[in-house]
Enzyme design. Sequence first.
Site, mmCIF file in Angstrom:
data_model
loop_
_atom_site.group_PDB
_atom_site.id
_atom_site.type_symbol
_atom_site.label_atom_id
_atom_site.label_comp_id
_atom_site.label_asym_id
_atom_site.label_seq_id
_atom_site.Cartn_x
_atom_site.Cartn_y
_atom_site.Cartn_z
ATOM 1 N N ASP A 123 26.495 76.852 73.607
ATOM 2 C CA ASP A 123 25.134 76.580 74.100
ATOM 3 C C ASP A 123 25.276 75.659 75.309
ATOM 4 O OD1 ASP A 123 22.208 75.844 74.252
ATOM 5 O OD2 ASP A 123 22.158 77.010 72.408
ATOM 6 N N HIS B 293 14.726 87.463 73.713
ATOM 7 C CA HIS B 293 13.256 87.380 73.802
ATOM 8 C C HIS B 293 12.831 86.254 74.751
ATOM 9 C CE1 HIS B 293 12.265 84.190 70.479
ATOM 10 N NE2 HIS B 293 13.320 83.850 71.168
HETATM 11 C C1 SAM Z 1 15.394 80.453 70.957
HETATM 12 S S1 SAM Z 1 16.807 79.417 70.975
HETATM 13 C C2 SAM Z 1 17.848 80.225 69.795
HETATM 14 C C3 SAM Z 1 18.886 79.330 69.238
HETATM 15 C C4 SAM Z 1 19.788 79.962 68.148
HETATM 16 N N1 SAM Z 1 20.442 81.160 68.617
HETATM 17 C C5 SAM Z 1 18.967 80.247 66.928
HETATM 18 O O1 SAM Z 1 18.647 81.418 66.667
HETATM 19 O O2 SAM Z 1 18.632 79.282 66.211
HETATM 20 C C6 SAM Z 1 17.541 79.800 72.520
HETATM 21 C C7 SAM Z 1 18.813 79.033 72.779
HETATM 22 O O3 SAM Z 1 19.340 79.452 74.041
HETATM 23 C C8 SAM Z 1 19.907 78.313 74.635
HETATM 24 N N2 SAM Z 1 20.045 78.546 76.085
HETATM 25 C C9 SAM Z 1 19.076 78.582 77.022
HETATM 26 N N3 SAM Z 1 19.604 78.810 78.241
HETATM 27 C C10 SAM Z 1 20.935 78.931 78.051
HETATM 28 C C11 SAM Z 1 22.024 79.203 78.920
HETATM 29 N N4 SAM Z 1 21.822 79.390 80.232
HETATM 30 N N5 SAM Z 1 23.268 79.277 78.404
HETATM 31 C C12 SAM Z 1 23.470 79.080 77.065
HETATM 32 N N6 SAM Z 1 22.472 78.831 76.176
HETATM 33 C C13 SAM Z 1 21.218 78.757 76.673
HETATM 34 C C14 SAM Z 1 18.948 77.204 74.301
HETATM 35 O O4 SAM Z 1 19.532 75.939 74.467
HETATM 36 C C15 SAM Z 1 18.610 77.540 72.855
HETATM 37 O O5 SAM Z 1 19.487 76.899 71.966
#
Ligand code: SAM
Length: 418
Positions: A272, A316
Amino acid sequence: MAKTRISELAAIISTKTEIIEQYLRSHNLASPSFDVDYVDPQLPPDIAVCKVTISEATEELNSLLAGPSAFWTTLDTTFLPTIHAIYRFKLASSFPIGGEASFAFIASAVDIPEPDVQRIIRLAITHRIFREPRRGIVTHTAISKAIATIPLLQSFLGLVTEEIWPASTRIVDAIEKWPNSEEPNETGYNLATNQYETYFNGMKKDPDRGKRFADVMNFTHAGGKFERAGLIAHYDWACMSEGLVVELGGSQGMMCFDLARYSPKMKCISQDLPDVVAGVEVPEDLKGRVEVVAHDFFTEQPVKNADAYLFRWIFHDWSDKYSIRILRKLIPALKHGARIVTGKVCLPEPGSISYSIERRMRATDMVMKACLNGRERDVDQWAQLFTKSDSRFNFKGVIRIPGSRWSVIEVIWEDVSV
Ligand SMILES: C[S@@+](CC[C@H](N)C(=O)[O-])C[C@H]1O[C@@H](n2cnc3c(N)ncnc32)[C@H](O)[C@@H]1O
């Protein structure tokens, strides 16, 4: 005379309620109540489904009895502000569970004028949040106790009232201002907050927001049978039980922890953004098998040749334009046969499932639009997303997790040239 719809609905409610009552009685479980010591029991799927049927029938009955005009005029615009006030002013934690407090006591504990405390709590009481057993004296119900005692639920209410709701109030303005936008910084959230960074970039600068978001991910996705456990139970992890799984956007690694415990020889890497993974400790029993590391999924995937790359609740957040970028950054790491596993909503054919479940899925689609210009996708849109990214992504299909609104979307990388 044929039964009217309202009688039919009343009969459904009565029959299903009787099934639940019998189950509770035969298992010596308390009947649902608002009493402060009531604990919601875990019901088996065949009984839990009756709750869904009852709530749908009740809702239809209410709408029918309201009639087409009152359906609109009785819309409650004050519910969210009430919850917002309870969250922001920490009203539920302002006096002990099992105790009682006057409005004056609460007002002084939270440092808010007493007339406001009184109007908020008295409105909340009509939703069965708090009770006023004697004039001017407030006690808890099971609902206010839940907010007071479950910190992750507080984070959830904070996210809803301080981010999602304001963003939603500007969604129509965003649609008008930026028609068909796929940009994550042209949203209702941007208009509501009057800042034009993307939702996640803004979060990087605000550790409290970041922590709250991670809490909500842990809370909403912990839902055992529906989410993490559902994804584990309804996908064939056995075929890579001694392999390597990489989760992208894995927040603080909870899914990888669960997966590695389920599959004791599997290695897992959860990735992440740096701020999200900073300070995350891998539990003692998983050290050496699970890592939680920083990686931005808009840059090339550094972990090559894993057996599976997992995305839960990622696509999403992003329009097709950005989701395709994420997928293309994965390609250099993929070996022939690698699986791309996505745990998420797959929108149903309209009207093909119960309205209440379909509405929740379509509601998250609106939330994604409001905050990120993201979207939920139906089966055709999922297939198109992968084939538009690269024809070597072979879309295998969607496994629906029974009794839930989640699905597993499976794709296999087929590159016969190597
Ligand atoms: C909706 S959350 C889902 C988190 C996890 N997969 C879950 O289902 O509990 C989206 C995740 O994408 C991460 N995220 C957003 N932009 C990102 C990037 N450019 N690279 C890696 N992670 C990212 C956010 O920090 C967040 O933890």
